[in-house]
Motif scaffolding. Structure first.
Motif, PDB file in Angstrom:
ATOM      1  N   ARG A   1       0.847  -1.236  -0.020  1.00 28.46           N
ATOM      2  CA  ARG A   1      -0.058   0.037  -0.078  1.00 28.46           C
ATOM      3  C   ARG A   1       0.851   1.415   0.137  1.00 28.46           C
ATOM      4  O   ARG A   1       0.516   2.250  -0.901  1.00 28.46           O
ATOM      5  CB  ARG A   1      -0.922   0.005   1.396  1.00 28.46           C
ATOM      6  N   ALA A   2       2.145   1.161   0.786  1.00 25.14           N
ATOM      7  CA  ALA A   2       2.775   2.453   0.791  1.00 25.14           C
ATOM      8  C   ALA A   2       3.323   2.701  -0.574  1.00 25.14           C
ATOM      9  O   ALA A   2       3.487   3.812  -0.956  1.00 25.14           O
ATOM     10  CB  ALA A   2       3.728   2.264   1.946  1.00 25.14           C
ATOM     11  N   LEU A   3       3.956   1.666  -1.180  1.00 28.66           N
ATOM     12  CA  LEU A   3       4.671   1.770  -2.338  1.00 28.66           C
ATOM     13  C   LEU A   3       3.893   2.099  -3.551  1.00 28.66           C
ATOM     14  O   LEU A   3       4.232   2.908  -4.278  1.00 28.66           O
ATOM     15  CB  LEU A   3       5.405   0.606  -2.472  1.00 28.66           C
TER      16      LEU A   3
ATOM     17  N   ASP B   1      -0.012   2.514  -3.617  1.00 23.30           N
ATOM     18  CA  ASP B   1      -1.007   3.298  -3.675  1.00 23.30           C
ATOM     19  C   ASP B   1      -0.784   5.037  -3.791  1.00 23.30           C
ATOM     20  O   ASP B   1      -1.663   5.773  -4.130  1.00 23.30           O
ATOM     21  CB  ASP B   1      -1.711   3.078  -2.513  1.00 23.30           C
ATOM     22  N   GLU B   2       0.402   5.354  -3.403  1.00 23.08           N
ATOM     23  CA  GLU B   2       1.040   6.759  -3.480  1.00 23.08           C
ATOM     24  C   GLU B   2       1.422   7.040  -5.014  1.00 23.08           C
ATOM     25  O   GLU B   2       2.401   6.348  -5.276  1.00 23.08           O
ATOM     26  CB  GLU B   2       1.937   6.979  -2.581  1.00 23.08           C
TER      27      GLU B   2
ATOM     28  N   LYS C   1       7.507  10.145  -2.491  1.00 19.68           N
ATOM     29  CA  LYS C   1       6.617  10.078  -1.265  1.00 19.68           C
ATOM     30  C   LYS C   1       6.408   8.460  -0.894  1.00 19.68           C
ATOM     31  O   LYS C   1       6.403   8.148   0.350  1.00 19.68           O
ATOM     32  CB  LYS C   1       5.192  10.710  -1.278  1.00 19.68           C
ATOM     33  N   ALA C   2       6.173   7.733  -1.754  1.00 20.99           N
ATOM     34  CA  ALA C   2       6.156   6.468  -1.624  1.00 20.99           C
ATOM     35  C   ALA C   2       7.235   5.625  -1.014  1.00 20.99           C
ATOM     36  O   ALA C   2       6.905   4.780  -0.255  1.00 20.99           O
ATOM     37  CB  ALA C   2       5.516   5.639  -3.106  1.00 20.99           C
TER      38      ALA C   2
ATOM     39  N   TYR D   1       7.389   3.881   2.467  1.00 15.39           N
ATOM     40  CA  TYR D   1       7.694   2.649   2.780  1.00 15.39           C
ATOM     41  C   TYR D   1       8.882   2.425   3.725  1.00 15.39           C
ATOM     42  O   TYR D   1       8.850   1.529   4.543  1.00 15.39           O
ATOM     43  CB  TYR D   1       8.343   2.211   1.436  1.00 15.39           C
TER      44      TYR D   1
ATOM     45  N   ARG E   1       8.039  -1.225  -8.408  1.00 21.51           N
ATOM     46  CA  ARG E   1       7.515   0.280  -8.349  1.00 21.51           C
ATOM     47  C   ARG E   1       8.401   1.102  -9.180  1.00 21.51           C
ATOM     48  O   ARG E   1       7.847   2.084  -9.689  1.00 21.51           O
ATOM     49  CB  ARG E   1       7.790   0.436  -6.853  1.00 21.51           C
TER      50      ARG E   1
END
Length: 218
Positions: free
Chosen positions: A78-80, A82-83, A88-89, A93, A145
């Motif tokens: 989600r951190a990597l 969804d942003e 920011k990702a 993370y 990512r």
């Protein structure tokens, strides 16, 4: 229900709670130094019950760390992913990782894998395979990512995805090692933020303020 009908019935236990407690013991003491007595006390299960439920010590660790990965992968992904902002990702993370590595009442505990079984990997093929799989999952997560960021024109089209993933993975491993050595959370966060910023600059990442002015690939 009378005493005779309940005699011999296995004592109930919470599998998830037991595995969480077991993993915490492995993180505190390291794999080799964690005894079945440690695990029995932490899980509140007698040694015969512990063995019957989860098997020998290696099986207990593998099940515990498997549950950990399954639980945490949701937050990591989600951190990597969804942003939209790559910068920011990455920051989100790594801050999640630092928080995990900093768990512990007396001192940081580090990574539940790298900090626990690295020493066993040279002598135990099963542990070696587990560690290799963990490293590959990390590498693959970063490669995926980075590819998304490149396709969104947040990275140059000539970006070497594998090399950049290697750098980010190296940062993750360094943070785990530093945490195990006792580096406190604020310092780990500083290292994470500064390292991410430097890696992004070296990769030619587009500044956050410029993302809106760059059209993504069709």
């Amino acid at each position: 229900m009378n005493e005779k009908s309940t005699r011999g019935r296995p004592r109930k236990y919470d599998t998830r709670a037991a595995l969480d407690a077991a993993l915490l013991e492995f993180r505190r003491h390291g794999y080799t130094a964690t005894s079945l007595d440690h695990l029995s006390e932490a899980t509140k299960m007698a040694r015969p019950s512990l063995y019957a439920a989860f098997g020998h010590k290696r099986s207990i660790y593998l099940r515990a760390v498997g549950q950990y990965v399954e639980d945490k992968a949701v937050d990591w992904n989600r951190a990597l992913f969804d942003e939209p902002s790559f910068a920011k990702a990455l920051e989100a993370y790594f801050l999640i990782l630092v928080a995990i590595y900093s768990e512990g009442d007396d001192r940081p505990l580090g990574c539940p894998m790298l900090s626990v079984i690295a020493g066993e990997a040279t002598a135990d093929p099963v542990m070696s395979a587990e560690l290799s799989a963990a490293l590959e999952r990390t590498d693959a997560r970063f490669r995926n990512r980075i590819a998304v960021a490149r396709d969104d024109v947040q990275l140059p089209p000539e970006t070497d995805v594998d090399a950049l993933a290697d750098l980010l993975a190296a940062l993750q491993h360094s943070l785990a090692l530093r945490a195990r050595a006792g580096t406190e959370q604020p310092e780990l966060e500083r290292i994470a933020r500064n390292s991410v910023a430097l890696i992004l600059r070296s990769a030619g990442a587009i500044p956050v303020s410029d993302y809106a002015t760059v059209a993504p690939n069709p």
